[in-house]
Design a protein around this motif. Sequence first.
Motif, PDB file in Angstrom:
ATOM      1  N   VAL A 168      28.553  34.234   4.356  1.00 23.10           N
ATOM      2  CA  VAL A 168      28.809  33.596   3.071  1.00 23.10           C
ATOM      3  C   VAL A 168      27.809  32.472   2.850  1.00 23.10           C
ATOM      4  O   VAL A 168      27.115  32.040   3.779  1.00 23.10           O
ATOM      5  N   GLU A 169      27.730  31.998   1.636  1.00 22.90           N
ATOM      6  CA  GLU A 169      26.766  30.957   1.305  1.00 22.90           C
ATOM      7  C   GLU A 169      27.082  29.667   2.065  1.00 22.90           C
ATOM      8  O   GLU A 169      28.241  29.284   2.209  1.00 22.90           O
ATOM      9  N   TYR A 170      26.034  29.005   2.545  1.00 21.73           N
ATOM     10  CA  TYR A 170      26.211  27.726   3.224  1.00 21.73           C
ATOM     11  C   TYR A 170      26.786  26.695   2.263  1.00 21.73           C
ATOM     12  O   TYR A 170      26.535  26.727   1.055  1.00 21.73           O
ATOM     13  N   SER A 171      27.539  25.745   2.798  1.00 25.19           N
ATOM     14  CA  SER A 171      28.001  24.610   2.000  1.00 25.19           C
ATOM     15  C   SER A 171      26.801  23.734   1.656  1.00 25.19           C
ATOM     16  O   SER A 171      25.738  23.809   2.290  1.00 25.19           O
ATOM     17  N   ARG A 173      26.453  20.645   2.196  1.00 29.37           N
ATOM     18  CA  ARG A 173      26.161  19.770   3.337  1.00 29.37           C
ATOM     19  C   ARG A 173      25.356  20.516   4.402  1.00 29.37           C
ATOM     20  O   ARG A 173      24.414  19.966   4.982  1.00 29.37           O
ATOM     21  N   MET A 174      25.711  21.793   4.645  1.00 32.34           N
ATOM     22  CA  MET A 174      24.978  22.569   5.646  1.00 32.34           C
ATOM     23  C   MET A 174      23.550  22.851   5.179  1.00 32.34           C
ATOM     24  O   MET A 174      22.618  22.868   5.987  1.00 32.34           O
ATOM     25  N   LYS A 175      23.378  23.040   3.888  1.00 33.25           N
ATOM     26  CA  LYS A 175      22.032  23.267   3.355  1.00 33.25           C
ATOM     27  C   LYS A 175      21.146  22.040   3.605  1.00 33.25           C
ATOM     28  O   LYS A 175      19.969  22.167   3.943  1.00 33.25           O
ATOM     29  N   LYS A 176      21.721  20.862   3.435  1.00 33.88           N
ATOM     30  CA  LYS A 176      20.970  19.631   3.693  1.00 33.88           C
ATOM     31  C   LYS A 176      20.647  19.508   5.179  1.00 33.88           C
ATOM     32  O   LYS A 176      19.562  19.073   5.562  1.00 33.88           O
ATOM     33  N   LEU A 177      21.614  19.869   6.037  1.00 33.55           N
ATOM     34  CA  LEU A 177      21.397  19.794   7.487  1.00 33.55           C
ATOM     35  C   LEU A 177      20.269  20.729   7.915  1.00 33.55           C
ATOM     36  O   LEU A 177      19.421  20.353   8.732  1.00 33.55           O
ATOM     37  N   ILE A 178      20.260  21.959   7.367  1.00 31.28           N
ATOM     38  CA  ILE A 178      19.218  22.925   7.728  1.00 31.28           C
ATOM     39  C   ILE A 178      17.849  22.414   7.292  1.00 31.28           C
ATOM     40  O   ILE A 178      16.848  22.595   7.998  1.00 31.28           O
ATOM     41  N   LYS A 179      17.838  21.744   6.146  1.00 28.50           N
ATOM     42  CA  LYS A 179      16.565  21.234   5.626  1.00 28.50           C
ATOM     43  C   LYS A 179      16.001  20.128   6.503  1.00 28.50           C
ATOM     44  O   LYS A 179      14.781  20.015   6.689  1.00 28.50           O
ATOM     45  N   ASP A 180      16.884  19.289   7.067  1.00 24.59           N
ATOM     46  CA  ASP A 180      16.434  18.179   7.914  1.00 24.59           C
ATOM     47  C   ASP A 180      17.467  17.936   9.012  1.00 24.59           C
ATOM     48  O   ASP A 180      18.254  16.988   8.951  1.00 24.59           O
ATOM     49  N   PRO A 181      17.500  18.781  10.061  1.00 25.62           N
ATOM     50  CA  PRO A 181      18.528  18.684  11.106  1.00 25.62           C
ATOM     51  C   PRO A 181      18.591  17.323  11.784  1.00 25.62           C
ATOM     52  O   PRO A 181      19.670  16.805  12.054  1.00 25.62           O
ATOM     53  N   LYS A 182      17.464  16.715  12.064  1.00 28.76           N
ATOM     54  CA  LYS A 182      17.440  15.467  12.823  1.00 28.76           C
ATOM     55  C   LYS A 182      18.104  14.319  12.067  1.00 28.76           C
ATOM     56  O   LYS A 182      18.531  13.331  12.676  1.00 28.76           O
ATOM     57  N   ALA A 183      18.181  14.433  10.760  1.00 29.06           N
ATOM     58  CA  ALA A 183      18.793  13.369   9.966  1.00 29.06           C
ATOM     59  C   ALA A 183      20.318  13.434   9.999  1.00 29.06           C
ATOM     60  O   ALA A 183      20.987  12.488   9.568  1.00 29.06           O
ATOM     61  N   GLY A 201      20.976  23.882  13.734  1.00 30.95           N
ATOM     62  CA  GLY A 201      20.367  23.657  12.426  1.00 30.95           C
ATOM     63  C   GLY A 201      19.535  24.813  11.921  1.00 30.95           C
ATOM     64  O   GLY A 201      18.876  24.684  10.873  1.00 30.95           O
ATOM     65  N   ASN A 202      19.541  25.939  12.624  1.00 29.50           N
ATOM     66  CA  ASN A 202      18.764  27.098  12.178  1.00 29.50           C
ATOM     67  C   ASN A 202      19.377  27.728  10.936  1.00 29.50           C
ATOM     68  O   ASN A 202      20.592  27.744  10.757  1.00 29.50           O
ATOM     69  N   ASP A 203      18.521  28.279  10.110  1.00 29.21           N
ATOM     70  CA  ASP A 203      18.977  29.021   8.921  1.00 29.21           C
ATOM     71  C   ASP A 203      19.168  30.474   9.319  1.00 29.21           C
ATOM     72  O   ASP A 203      18.205  31.214   9.531  1.00 29.21           O
ATOM     73  N   ASN A 204      20.421  30.908   9.425  1.00 27.78           N
ATOM     74  CA  ASN A 204      20.733  32.281   9.826  1.00 27.78           C
ATOM     75  C   ASN A 204      21.073  33.178   8.646  1.00 27.78           C
ATOM     76  O   ASN A 204      21.623  34.259   8.817  1.00 27.78           O
ATOM     77  N   GLY A 205      20.746  32.702   7.449  1.00 26.57           N
ATOM     78  CA  GLY A 205      20.976  33.523   6.272  1.00 26.57           C
ATOM     79  C   GLY A 205      22.335  33.331   5.625  1.00 26.57           C
ATOM     80  O   GLY A 205      22.632  33.932   4.593  1.00 26.57           O
TER      81      GLY A 205
END
Length: 338
Positions: A168-171, A173-183, A201-205
């Motif tokens: 299912v589509e990421y939330s 918040r998860m989209k932001k985490l994937i974009k910048d995991p360290k933050a 933080g990997n994007d698994n689709g």
Amino acid sequence: MKDEKLVNQYPVYTTAMGGNYQGDSLDLMKNMKDESIDLIFTSPPFALLRKKEYGNRDQSEYIDWLAEFAKIAYQKLKSTGSFVLDLGGAYQKGVPIRSLYNFRIPIKFCDEIGFHLAEDFYWFNPSKLPSPIEWVNKRKIRVKDAVNTVWWFSKTEWPKADVRNVLVEYSDRMKKLIKDPKAFYNPAIRPSGHDIGESFGNDNGGAIPSNLLQISNSESNSNYLGFCKQLDLKGHPARFPLQLPEFFIKFLTDENDLVVDIFSGSNTTGQACEKLNRRWLSIDLDLKYIAASSFRFLPRTMEVDKVKGIYDELLANKRTVDLSSYQKRASVTLFDGN
């Protein structure tokens, strides 16, 4: 010796990927090959207190009645196949106390037939009307019943399944985490014991779905209901939404696998299979429901007079009506009586 009437049973209609049969599933399934089905997805008439026009059973006899179908299903499923059963709950007669029939079913299926309960799902229908009226609307002592249990049974502890097909589509918040995991996080073992590594933080689709399926059952503008309205026909009163069988078909089967619905009603399962390129076989006792279910496979732009002609021909049931000429794919043979 096999009953010739059953061996020669023909579908009421066929499509590009499947066929819809009239009859008793117990009899028709006996003539299918053992270990030939990849998935049985169905929603039998529930054990409700009030009798319905589609033929529900009393709670006292329901479990044994349904177990007879499960025994045949077990024989016909492949070793890696699955049996998914959508069941609604019910109250005991005259009192605001829940019946346990739908919880006794998995115990009987697993202890006596040999199935495994691969996972329990819960279908939440936010558009469901308040029920039961006596306890919810009138006396106001219970909340509305809006969740069905959906039992996923398997023949083996390791049935075919791939959650990657139902991500299912990421939330947000998860989209932001994937974009910048360290933050957002540091890899470490949390107090809960979860090991949150760098791959978190990997994007698994997409995200892994939960076993709570929120799907609104509010169909209003489909081919099926549209043609029913134009022909002044009553739609099947216990339809489930297309997204429900779609989820399990994508999750538990591959393209060209065989999916069977043994209480098909308006044949939503067949429509989902057609859309997902799975072979399908549907069975129902009521010829009127089968005839109307053909609307799911006809073009929305078809003239009403032609639709009525097809419906009347299906009701006559003198020969198999091939609907594949209205589709892009060629027709396939599913049921050979062996």
